[in-house]
Structures are given as C-alpha cells and as structure tokens.
Write a protein that holds these residues in place. Structure first.
Motif, PDB file in Angstrom:
ATOM      1  N   PRO A   1      -4.210  15.272  -0.205  1.00  0.00           N
ATOM      2  CA  PRO A   1      -2.876  15.560  -0.745  1.00  0.00           C
ATOM      3  C   PRO A   1      -2.000  14.308  -0.794  1.00  0.00           C
ATOM      4  CG  PRO A   1      -3.016  16.228   1.545  1.00  0.00           C
ATOM      5  CD  PRO A   1      -4.348  15.674   1.195  1.00  0.00           C
ATOM      6  N   SER A   2      -2.260  13.347   0.092  1.00  0.00           N
ATOM      7  CA  SER A   2      -1.487  12.111  -0.004  1.00  0.00           C
ATOM      8  C   SER A   2      -2.350  10.966   0.488  1.00  0.00           C
ATOM      9  CB  SER A   2      -0.201  12.205   0.821  1.00  0.00           C
ATOM     10  OG  SER A   2      -0.477  11.903   2.172  1.00  0.00           O
ATOM     11  N   GLY A   3      -2.062   9.791   0.013  1.00  0.00           N
ATOM     12  CA  GLY A   3      -2.842   8.628   0.421  1.00  0.00           C
ATOM     13  C   GLY A   3      -3.421   7.913  -0.776  1.00  0.00           C
ATOM     14  N   THR A   4      -4.060   6.798  -0.470  1.00  0.00           N
ATOM     15  CA  THR A   4      -4.599   5.957  -1.531  1.00  0.00           C
ATOM     16  C   THR A   4      -6.011   5.532  -1.165  1.00  0.00           C
ATOM     17  OG1 THR A   4      -2.363   5.106  -1.832  1.00  0.00           O
ATOM     18  CG2 THR A   4      -4.114   3.909  -2.929  1.00  0.00           C
ATOM     19  N   ARG A   5      -6.873   5.452  -2.190  1.00  0.00           N
ATOM     20  CA  ARG A   5      -8.222   4.935  -1.979  1.00  0.00           C
ATOM     21  C   ARG A   5      -8.344   3.671  -2.811  1.00  0.00           C
ATOM     22  NH1 ARG A   5     -13.060   4.807  -4.817  1.00  0.00           N
ATOM     23  NH2 ARG A   5     -14.957   5.162  -3.588  1.00  0.00           N
ATOM     24  N   ILE A   6      -8.722   2.592  -2.144  1.00  0.00           N
ATOM     25  CA  ILE A   6      -8.984   1.378  -2.901  1.00  0.00           C
ATOM     26  C   ILE A   6     -10.478   1.111  -2.837  1.00  0.00           C
ATOM     27  CG2 ILE A   6      -8.542  -1.098  -3.070  1.00  0.00           C
ATOM     28  CD1 ILE A   6      -5.721  -0.565  -2.320  1.00  0.00           C
ATOM     29  N   GLY A   7     -11.105   1.150  -3.994  1.00  0.00           N
ATOM     30  CA  GLY A   7     -12.555   1.014  -4.067  1.00  0.00           C
ATOM     31  C   GLY A   7     -12.950  -0.333  -4.633  1.00  0.00           C
ATOM     32  N   VAL A   8     -13.968  -0.936  -3.998  1.00  0.00           N
ATOM     33  CA  VAL A   8     -14.470  -2.230  -4.457  1.00  0.00           C
ATOM     34  C   VAL A   8     -15.941  -2.072  -4.806  1.00  0.00           C
ATOM     35  CG1 VAL A   8     -15.012  -4.582  -3.734  1.00  0.00           C
ATOM     36  CG2 VAL A   8     -12.831  -3.562  -3.093  1.00  0.00           C
ATOM     37  N   GLU A   9     -16.338  -2.579  -5.968  1.00  0.00           N
ATOM     38  CA  GLU A   9     -17.749  -2.571  -6.345  1.00  0.00           C
ATOM     39  C   GLU A   9     -18.230  -4.004  -6.462  1.00  0.00           C
ATOM     40  OE1 GLU A   9     -18.310   1.466  -9.021  1.00  0.00           O
ATOM     41  OE2 GLU A   9     -18.318  -0.491  -9.993  1.00  0.00           O
TER      42      GLU A   9
ATOM     43  N   ILE B   1     -12.267  -3.930  -8.675  1.00  0.00           N
ATOM     44  CA  ILE B   1     -11.467  -3.264  -7.656  1.00  0.00           C
ATOM     45  C   ILE B   1     -10.519  -2.306  -8.358  1.00  0.00           C
ATOM     46  CG2 ILE B   1      -9.646  -5.037  -7.620  1.00  0.00           C
ATOM     47  CD1 ILE B   1      -9.588  -4.704  -4.546  1.00  0.00           C
ATOM     48  N   ALA B   2     -10.275  -1.130  -7.760  1.00  0.00           N
ATOM     49  CA  ALA B   2      -9.375  -0.161  -8.387  1.00  0.00           C
ATOM     50  C   ALA B   2      -8.726   0.690  -7.316  1.00  0.00           C
ATOM     51  CB  ALA B   2     -10.149   0.722  -9.359  1.00  0.00           C
TER      52      ALA B   2
END
Lengths: 471, 223
Positions: A458-466, A451-452
């Motif tokens: 321009p703003s915000g967050t992405r949380i990616g799960v593999e 997870i990362a």
C-alpha cells in the motif's frame, strides 16, 4: 593530406574529358574528310587521265600511226598545271609534260597512285594501264592498241580546303569546351552554395545560440541534405549535453554555497566579539560539522564524475566476474549504524549460488549503499528495508524495497535526476544532496544495466536494478 | 528593532541572529519553514524580514508575493544561493528590497540590514539627529550637545527606535513589540525603567527635555 577544391577537380575533369573528345573528334573528322577528299581527287585524276588519253589518235594517210594531239590540250591560265605521261602498251612514249618522279614506262597491271613533290609543290599521281585508244580507223577493225597513262595534279588546293575544314572543327570544339567548362563551374557553384550557407550557419553556433539555421535549399540538394540533417542532429545532441552539464554545474554550485555560507557565518560570528573558550570550542565543532557536510557533497560529486567517465570506458576494460551478493552484504554492513539509529531492519534474500556480474565490487557496493541509505531515510522507524537478489532472463536483478511514504507518480521518473529532491527540507535534514540515486544510476548504466523506481502497495517504493549476468 | 529570519538551515539562521543581536542590538525571531514564516511575519510588527529563497513547504518567492499582496510594507532582504540575473530580477520584482547571495559576509549582511531598516523608517544617513541629540547607528554611540553619553544596550535600542520615529507618538506596546523577540518576557513597566534611565543620562541640568511623555499614549522624541 593536401587540401583540394571539389570545384577545381570537377572542372578539370570536365575540361580534360572535353579535350579528349575534341581531339578524337578532330582526328576522326580529319580522317573522314581527308579520305573522302582523296577519293574524289583520285576520281578526278582518273577522269582527267582518261580524257587526256582521248587526245591520242591515228594520223591521216596510208600508214596511220598513233600521235598525241597536243593542240587539243585545254589552255591552263592559272594555278599549277597538271602533269601527264602517255605511252603505248609496249613502252613507246607518246607524250609527256614536265618529267616527274615515277613518270617512266611501267608494265604493271591495273592502276596505282602515289604522292610526290616537285619543286616544293605536292602532287598526287595516278597510273592507268590498258586505256584503249578511242580513235579508230573506219572500215578496218583492228585489235585496239592499249595505252599506259600517268596523270598527276597538285594537291595544294585540296590540302588547303582540308585544313580549312579541320580548322572549323577545331574552333567548334574549343567553343564547346569553353561553354561546357563555364557551365560546369556555374552549376557546381550553384550546387555547392547550400554548403557555404551551412558553413556560415554552423559558424554562428555558440554557447549562447544553439540554433542551426538550415536553409531550405540545403535540404533540397540530395547530396547535402543528409549532412544538414546530421549536423542539426549533432547540434541538438551537443546542446542537450551542454545544457545538462550547465545545469549540473549550477546545481553543484548552489548545493556548495549553503554549507559554505553556514561555515563562513559561523567563523565570522565567532570573531565578532571576544568569546569564552567554551564558545570557541562549540564554534569550531560546528565548523567541523559543516566541513564534513561539504566533504560529503564533494565525494558524491567526484563519484558521479567517475561513474560518468567510466560509462565510456567499461566496455573496453577487461573486468573479472564478481558475486553481487557479496557486494550487497558489504553495503548492508556499511549502513548498519545508520539503520540502527533509525530503528530500521535490513533484510537480504539471495540464492545460495553465485550471481556473477562483471564490475568493480566497490562501485556496486556504492550503488547498493546509496539505494539502502535512501530507503532508510524515507521509511518510518521500526520498518524493514527488503533487499532481494535473483537471476532473471540473463540478468541479475537486485531490488531494494522500503515501506516508506512512497514517491508520487509524477516524481518516479525524476528521482534519478541529479540534485533532484522531492522535499528540500526533509532530505536536507537527512543530509542528502539528491545525488545518491543519480550516482547509482550512473554506475549501473556504466556496466550496461538499468535502474527503475516503482511504487509498491500500500505504500513504499521499490528500486530495481538489472545487471547483465556474466557467463 | 525586531527582525524575522526565515531560513531552514538552523545553523545559518542562528549565526545571523547572533550577529544581529550583538552588533546591532536587534531583537531576532526565527522561522524554519515557509508557512511559519508567513504566519509570523503577518502577526508581528517586524522592522525587517530576512528571507531564504529555498524553503520547505513554501518557497521564498511565494512568501514574498503573499506578504506584499496582504499589504506588508516592511523591508525584505532575500538570501539566495542562486545569484543569476533572472533570479535576482524575479526576486526584486516580487517585492524584495535587497538580496544577498550565499555565501555572504556577515558584516555586509548586517550593514545591509541596518541600511534597509533606516530606509524603511525614512532615514537616509547612518547618523540620526534630533535637536542636539546625535545617534550614530553604525557605532551605536549617542551624543548630546557634543558630549558622549554612555548607554546600556536596552537604553540604546529604545532611543534608536524613538529616534527613527521622531516626532511621532510611540506607545509602550509598540516599543515592546519592536524591541523584544519571543525569547524575552515582556513587562510594560520595563520600558518606563529604560526611559527614566535615558532621561537621567540625556537630560542633564542645562539640557532641554527631549523625550516627552504623552500621558495615556506613550513617548515622543522631539528636540
């Protein structure tokens, strides 16, 4: 298993090897010395036999005859006198000392030797055939008469010398044995000293002192250095785990204390004075609200504990493959009321076919729900939380994106830490405890995934799960 | 007495405030974050500040240090969920007068607040004596010449404050600032009403005058 001592074992092995060495040395030495001694003894017997044969001569007169001139025998003053027996070729005895076994006429060729004992004294005898009579008549050459000579001498002196020599070898061997046993014990002790130092150092490790003092001598011993290194490594790993556990406990206690303090003060201030029914009712409602917060925290902590426990067991479990998209949909449904209150829209884009992963569906649902809840809390009203699920390089990749305030770069790696909160007031008002992302990470990792968090422009967050795809 | 509670958990702050009002008769103000806390503490004459350590914007320890650096001398009682030695030592060294760890007992918290205020005013016992006047700050009872005097809540607050500042001249403005929080309307003639009420009850015929009026300045309590 019976315990044993390396020192004793090696010393015993060294001593046993030395014993075998000394014994074989003794055997070899006794064989060589003895055969040499016998060879020279036999040579002496031969010499003496020949010289005694020289005492046989012809008598003076018209009919010379053979006789043994015993007057020429050397005087024996000490020791045991030698024995002899002389006869002519055709068996006429000429002279004999004290008769002894084997001292009889023989008609063999060549010489033979044998041992016998007479009155308790060991003798060795040599029989010579065809010894010519040295004395001869002048003028008249005749065919020489041949003699059979048997000569024996006591072997007592030789045996004593032999025993003395072997005794010397034995003493030398034993001395060697003692010295080498002592030396091996010494060097083993010196070699093992770093081990005992390491032991006392390991004994001093405690919850208060995690410093394993490895003496420089331990590192210089080839056999012990890997052990010392492994122990240092182990202590460090244990220390880190201990520290993490302690931090978690202290954080958990800290997080538990505030809701408990509120609950307690609510109830105590209710009791301080007589109140109207309405005030009591309000107080009880408040107390229940506080209890719900506590319960929430408790659930989160238990989930985290379960995820941690699972991490080691999941590989062994025989999990069936499930569809990731289904768990995403379940999580979205679960969070629909919260999204509605925040005015947030949740969108899901996923392929039409199944994205199979080996996992418990409830666990994955918790992961997605935590990520989505976090995204909702950190985004403004009327924004969209975007969820995408796809296949990529043997992994199922699920990403949750929000258009919120974003996470400062320095915080990105820390958001998955337990009880981490970027802004204490903000998330507490939202009801979070800084465990949601930590729980998600623990579950994802327990299924071999990763997870990362990454910022999006321009703003915000992405949380990616593999998660590894299941074939 | 007037107390400031700096605490981001509103429910906790309200519970403490309610308890302080009811059982000590104190005026209570609230701040829910660090910067608001500093601003309020510096712009009002509080008799005590209750300060939570974990606050949004500015943490309690920074607030404490800044307040002390700018010369604030009021007692500060720190509320903390961390009660490990290191934290306690740090907090006390930063200028706190006492600390209470969460979850705390409300009764104990109130007693500590009272004791700190007392100490802050140079008073070591819970009972204050001025001449023949005796004020028990625990039960909030007042006796004059051995006779119990029944006072209203506001009358008690006034006499307790005057007693803590006995011998000194206390202006009406000071009384207003220390007896009222932001939720109250402040009219200075209200003080005169309470003082005359107190005189009527404490200075019955035969008793000496105890609340003296210093014209143009204020009042002073002297036996």
């Amino acid at each position: 298993m019976r315990s044993f001592s390396i020192k004793r074992r090696i010393t015993l092995a060294v001593v046993a090897a030395e014993l075998i060495l000394v014994a074989s040395l003794l055997l070899l030495a006794s064989y060589i010395i003895r055969s040499n001694a016998i060879k020279s003894f036999d040579a002496a017997l031969h010499g003496r036999g020949m010289s005694i044969a020289a005492l046989v001569r012809y008598s003076e007169g018209p009919h010379p005859d053979l006789f043994f001139d015993s007057t020429l025998l050397p005087r024996v003053t000490e020791g045991i006198p030698d024995l002899y027996f002389i006869e002519t070729e055709n068996g006429r005895p000429l002279a004999t000392s004290t008769p002894a076994p084997g001292f009889s006429s023989s008609n063999g060729k060549g010489s033979r030797v044998w041992d016998f004992s007479l009155n308790g004294v060991p003798f060795r005898a040599l029989q010579l055939h065809g010894v010519p009579v040295l004395d001869s008549e002048e003028e008249e050459p005749t065919t020489p008469i041949m003699l059979n000579v048997t000569y024996a001498a006591s072997t007592g002196d030789m045996n004593r010398a032999l025993a003395r020599a072997l005794f010397g070898v034995l003493v030398g061997g034993i001395l060697l044995l003692v010295i080498s046993a002592y030396a091996s014990i010494q060097s083993i002790e010196r070699g093992l000293r770093p081990l005992s130092e390491l032991t006392s150092s390991a004994n001093s490790i405690s919850a208060a002192d995690w410093n394993l003092k490895v003496s420089p001598s331990a590192v210089t011993v080839v056999e012990i250095a890997p052990l010392a290194r492994a122990m240092s490594q182990m202590v460090e790993t244990l220390h880190a785990a201990f520290q993490q556990q302690r931090d978690f406990t202290s954080n958990a206690a800290h997080e538990l204390k505030t809701p408990v303090a509120i609950l307690k003060s609510t109830l105590q201030s209710l009791l301080q004075e007589p109140r109207t029914n309405n005030v009591y009712r309000e107080g009880i409602t408040d107390a229940l609200f506080d209890l719900a917060r506590l319960e929430d925290l408790l659930h989160s902590m238990l989930r985290l504990a379960r995820a941690d426990q699972q991490a080691s067991a999941n590989e062994l479990r025989n999990l069936g493959a499930i569809d990731v998209v289904g768990t995403c949909e379940a999580a979205i449904a679960r969070l629909a009321p919260l999204a509605q209150r925040h005015g947030t829209v949740i969108s899901l884009s996923a392929p039409s076919d199944m994205l199979p992963v080996r996992a418990e569906p409830e666990d994955l649902e918790i992961v997605w729900a935590n990520l989505i809840e976090n995204a909702i809390r950190y985004s403004q009203a009327n924004s969209t939380v975007k969820i995408t699920a796809a296949r990529h390089n043997g992994f199922v990749v699920v990403a949750v994106e929000d258009g919120g305030i974003g996470i400062p770069a320095a915080e990105l790696s820390r958001v998955f830490e337990r009880f981490h909160r970027s802004d204490p007031s903000r998330s507490r008002q939202g009801g979070g405890y800084g465990l949601g992302l930590a729980i998600a990470k623990a579950f994802v990792e327990s299924y071999g995934g990763s997870i990362a968090a990454t910022p999006i422009a321009p703003s915000g967050t992405r949380i990616g799960v593999e998660l590894p795809i299941s074939n | 007495m007037r107390v400031l509670i700096v605490e981001d958990e509103k429910r906790l702050a309200l519970n403490i405030g309610r308890s302080l009002r009811e059982s000590a008769g104190y005026a209570v103000d609230y701040a829910t974050n660090g910067s608001e806390g500093i601003y309020m503490a510096q712009s009002n004459p509080y008799d005590l500040v209750i300060l939570d350590l974990m606050l949004p914007e500015l943490d309690g320890q920074t607030i404490l240090r800044r307040l002390r650096e700018t010369g604030s001398t009021f007692p500060v009682l720190v509320l903390t969920a961390r009660d490990d030695k290191e934290t306690v030592i740090r907090v006390l060294n930063a200028g706190a007068d006492d600390y209470v760890s969460k979850p705390f007992d409300l009764g104990e918290l109130i007693a500590r607040v009272k004791a700190l205020i007392r100490r802050g005013k140079g008073q070591s016992t819970a009972t204050i004596r001025v001449g023949t006047l005796e004020i028990n700050t625990v039960d909030r009872t007042v006796r004059r010449d051995g006779r119990n005097v029944l006072l209203t809540g506001m009358e008690y607050r006034v006499i307790e404050y005057l007693a803590h500042r006995r011998g000194a001249v206390v202006t009406k403005a000071e009384l207003l600032e220390h007896l009222y929080d932001f939720n109250w309307e402040r009219f200075s003639n209200v003080i005169e009403v309470y003082v005359s009420g107190l005189r009527r009850k404490l200075e019955v015929p035969g008793n000496a005058r105890i609340i003296h009026t210093i014209r143009g300045h204020g009042y002073t309590l002297q036996g």
